[in-house]
Scaffold this motif. Structure first.
Motif, PDB file in Angstrom:
ATOM      1  N   LEU A 151      43.405   0.825   0.076  1.00  0.00           N
ATOM      2  CA  LEU A 151      44.709   0.186  -0.035  1.00  0.00           C
ATOM      3  C   LEU A 151      45.789   1.149  -0.519  1.00  0.00           C
ATOM      4  O   LEU A 151      46.825   1.338   0.119  1.00  0.00           O
ATOM      5  CB  LEU A 151      44.621  -1.017  -0.982  1.00  0.00           C
ATOM      6  CG  LEU A 151      45.941  -1.728  -1.289  1.00  0.00           C
ATOM      7  CD1 LEU A 151      46.568  -2.267  -0.014  1.00  0.00           C
ATOM      8  CD2 LEU A 151      45.710  -2.856  -2.289  1.00  0.00           C
ATOM      9  N   ARG A 152      45.574   1.766  -1.685  1.00  0.00           N
ATOM     10  CA  ARG A 152      46.638   2.515  -2.347  1.00  0.00           C
ATOM     11  C   ARG A 152      46.839   3.899  -1.767  1.00  0.00           C
ATOM     12  O   ARG A 152      47.896   4.497  -1.887  1.00  0.00           O
ATOM     13  CB  ARG A 152      46.333   2.605  -3.843  1.00  0.00           C
ATOM     14  CG  ARG A 152      46.307   1.240  -4.541  1.00  0.00           C
ATOM     15  CD  ARG A 152      45.559   1.362  -5.864  1.00  0.00           C
ATOM     16  NE  ARG A 152      45.598   0.156  -6.663  1.00  0.00           N
ATOM     17  CZ  ARG A 152      44.747  -0.857  -6.543  1.00  0.00           C
ATOM     18  NH1 ARG A 152      43.807  -0.819  -5.609  1.00  0.00           N
ATOM     19  NH2 ARG A 152      44.832  -1.909  -7.311  1.00  0.00           N
ATOM     20  N   GLY A 153      45.846   4.455  -1.193  1.00  0.00           N
ATOM     21  CA  GLY A 153      45.891   5.796  -0.633  1.00  0.00           C
ATOM     22  C   GLY A 153      44.521   6.106  -0.099  1.00  0.00           C
ATOM     23  O   GLY A 153      43.557   5.414  -0.406  1.00  0.00           O
ATOM     24  N   SER A 154      44.415   7.126   0.716  1.00  0.00           N
ATOM     25  CA  SER A 154      43.115   7.429   1.282  1.00  0.00           C
ATOM     26  C   SER A 154      42.961   8.943   1.396  1.00  0.00           C
ATOM     27  O   SER A 154      43.686   9.704   0.747  1.00  0.00           O
ATOM     28  CB  SER A 154      42.957   6.746   2.646  1.00  0.00           C
ATOM     29  OG  SER A 154      41.619   6.816   3.074  1.00  0.00           O
ATOM     30  N   LEU A 155      42.031   9.347   2.203  1.00  0.00           N
ATOM     31  CA  LEU A 155      41.842  10.768   2.465  1.00  0.00           C
ATOM     32  C   LEU A 155      41.262  10.937   3.858  1.00  0.00           C
ATOM     33  O   LEU A 155      40.660  10.023   4.417  1.00  0.00           O
ATOM     34  CB  LEU A 155      40.946  11.422   1.411  1.00  0.00           C
ATOM     35  CG  LEU A 155      39.564  10.814   1.110  1.00  0.00           C
ATOM     36  CD1 LEU A 155      38.526  11.269   2.113  1.00  0.00           C
ATOM     37  CD2 LEU A 155      39.121  11.212  -0.289  1.00  0.00           C
ATOM     38  N   MET A 156      41.499  12.090   4.426  1.00  0.00           N
ATOM     39  CA  MET A 156      40.813  12.499   5.646  1.00  0.00           C
ATOM     40  C   MET A 156      39.848  13.598   5.239  1.00  0.00           C
ATOM     41  O   MET A 156      40.244  14.567   4.584  1.00  0.00           O
ATOM     42  CB  MET A 156      41.796  12.993   6.709  1.00  0.00           C
ATOM     43  CG  MET A 156      41.112  13.378   8.009  1.00  0.00           C
ATOM     44  SD  MET A 156      42.278  13.637   9.381  1.00  0.00           S
ATOM     45  CE  MET A 156      42.655  11.936   9.807  1.00  0.00           C
ATOM     46  N   VAL A 157      38.582  13.423   5.609  1.00  0.00           N
ATOM     47  CA  VAL A 157      37.572  14.338   5.118  1.00  0.00           C
ATOM     48  C   VAL A 157      36.674  14.802   6.251  1.00  0.00           C
ATOM     49  O   VAL A 157      36.214  13.998   7.066  1.00  0.00           O
ATOM     50  CB  VAL A 157      36.746  13.700   3.975  1.00  0.00           C
ATOM     51  CG1 VAL A 157      36.120  12.386   4.414  1.00  0.00           C
ATOM     52  CG2 VAL A 157      35.662  14.643   3.462  1.00  0.00           C
TER      53      VAL A 157
END
Length: 424
Positions: free
Chosen positions: A298-304
């Motif tokens: 919801l608040r933020g994510s990442l690409m990994v």
């Protein structure tokens, strides 16, 4: 095509319904908008611990009676905890849908949180925690999240830490339960062979008088890192290095970016035909496996990007990856790659709707994190409308030229003597 019907119960809780009369089965699934991201740091893991406890018993149902009753009716039940939510579901012959709704209401409203059972379940969770510490990939991802999300919502693991698991007693769990499990923070989803009018009547009765206020317990801001980090964890892993290369990315609060980034991660790292697999593994032979993921929080994510390689391959792997990411972010994807990704994502979405539990999970997830059903109901149309330029724009925002190197968070795990020049 599925159609989500909505109703707001008298207590204020939303009720979502999807009819599917192909089989005489229904799923009742209650979603609570609280998880690891909503816990005070000193109680990290309490959402997951509470998930273990809610099927144990209520004021109306004794210890073990809920699960036994569901099994006797030919049903199954389970639950899950994430950073942003906890949900509990029962899949059952449709004739018993009302019983499933009653049980879930009891769990949300009147869980007993038995002291002796809590002590026993603590040992189960501690064993689960210790098993995770023996699993290289689990250790790797816990460290990735703690480094990318320097403070706030996603810094601590969902399961918690050993010291916080030990600190969670009944009064603290009960306080969290009463403050976070409320009509304002929950949604009931019922899918399958159902009569919406009957479901509404049963849900209204089951949740009548449910009036707890929703209380925030974690006010501090969410913070993502802006600095390059390279960290190596010294662990035996059978000779290979497990490595992740992570970049801060928007979450579901930026809905316009979600599907373009889903397409981007599919083109980059989903399957043997993906760009990273073909370029870095097949053509250059720099790893034994490689993939890319974009978990949508919801608040933020990442690409990994996750890869396994021999120790001597790590440096050239990193250089090759940076080269590929720069090139990918610089221009829109080619039409064949875009269409392949679109087909893969659409097929996965359609497949998830073939079961009542899958449909409940889909609409429950998106409603809980977006506040409505529009994104879920129009998912395939939205996916079809994504352009190559939108994919490029979203990717370029995450993989900016300066971010690819200066804001790269790299965490690897393997024998320490295999990777020179790194600190644990």
């Amino acid at each position: 095509m599925h159609i989500t019907r909505t109703h707001r119960l008298a207590c204020g809780m939303p009720l979502l319904m999807i009819e599917n009369h192909d089989v005489a089965v229904a799923t009742a699934d209650v979603w609570v908008r609280t998880g690891g991201a909503d816990e005070p740091p000193e109680l990290a893991g309490v959402s997951h611990f509470l998930e273990h406890m809610l099927f144990k018993g209520t004021e109306r149902y004794g210890l073990g009676e809920i699960e036994r009753a569901i099994e006797l009716l030919g049903g199954v039940c389970n639950a899950g905890t994430s950073f942003d939510f906890t949900h509990y579901y029962v899949t059952i012959p449709s004739a018993a849908t009302g019983t499933a709704i009653d049980m879930l209401a009891e769990m949300l409203r009147h869980s007993s949180l038995d002291e002796g059972e809590l002590a026993r379940e603590r040992q189960v969770i501690l064993e689960e925690y210790r098993r995770k510490q023996d699993h290289p990939v689990s250790v790797l991802f816990e460290r990735v999240y703690s480094e990318v999300f320097e403070s706030g919502a996603y810094h601590d693991p969902i399961i918690g830490h050993e010291q916080t698991i030990l600190a969670i007693d009944r009064p603290r769990m009960l306080d969290y339960y009463h403050k976070r499990y409320s009509p304002a923070g929950s949604v009931l989803v019922v899918t399958g062979d159902i009569d919406p009018a009957v479901v509404i009547e049963r849900a209204e009765a089951a949740f009548a008088g449910f009036d707890r206020p929703l209380v925030s317990l974690r006010p501090e801001p969410h913070q993502q890192t802006g600095a390059q980090k390279r960290i190596h964890i010294d662990r035996p892993t059978g000779g290979e290095i497990y490595a992740t290369f992570s970049f801060a990315a928007p979450g579901l609060s930026r809905l316009d970016r979600v599907l373009p980034l889903d397409i981007a991660q599919s083109i980059l790292g989903q399957g043997r035909a993906s760009r990273l697999f073909q370029s870095i593994k097949e053509k250059r032979g720099l790893c034994s496996s490689i993939g890319c993921s974009y978990p949508t929080h919801l608040r933020g994510s990442l690409m990994v990007v996750v890869a396994t390689c021999l120790p001597a391959q790590l440096e050239p792997l990193r250089a090759a990856l940076i080269e590929e990411l720069r090139a990918f972010a610089a221009e829109p994807p080619a039409a064949p790659a875009l269409e392949r990704a679109r087909r893969m994502i659409a097929s996965a979405h359609r497949f998830s709707l073939e079961t009542t539990s899958g449909a409940a999970s889909g609409v429950g997830f998106y409603y809980t994190l977006t506040g409505g059903t529009s994104f879920f109901d129009n998912y395939l149309e939205r996916l079809e409308a994504v352009t190559a330029e939108q994919v490029r724009e979203a990717t370029a925002e995450v993989l900016r030229p300066q971010a690819i190197e200066s804001a790269l968070v790299e965490v690897s795990i393997g024998p320490n003597d295999a990777v020179a020049g790194k600190g644990s």
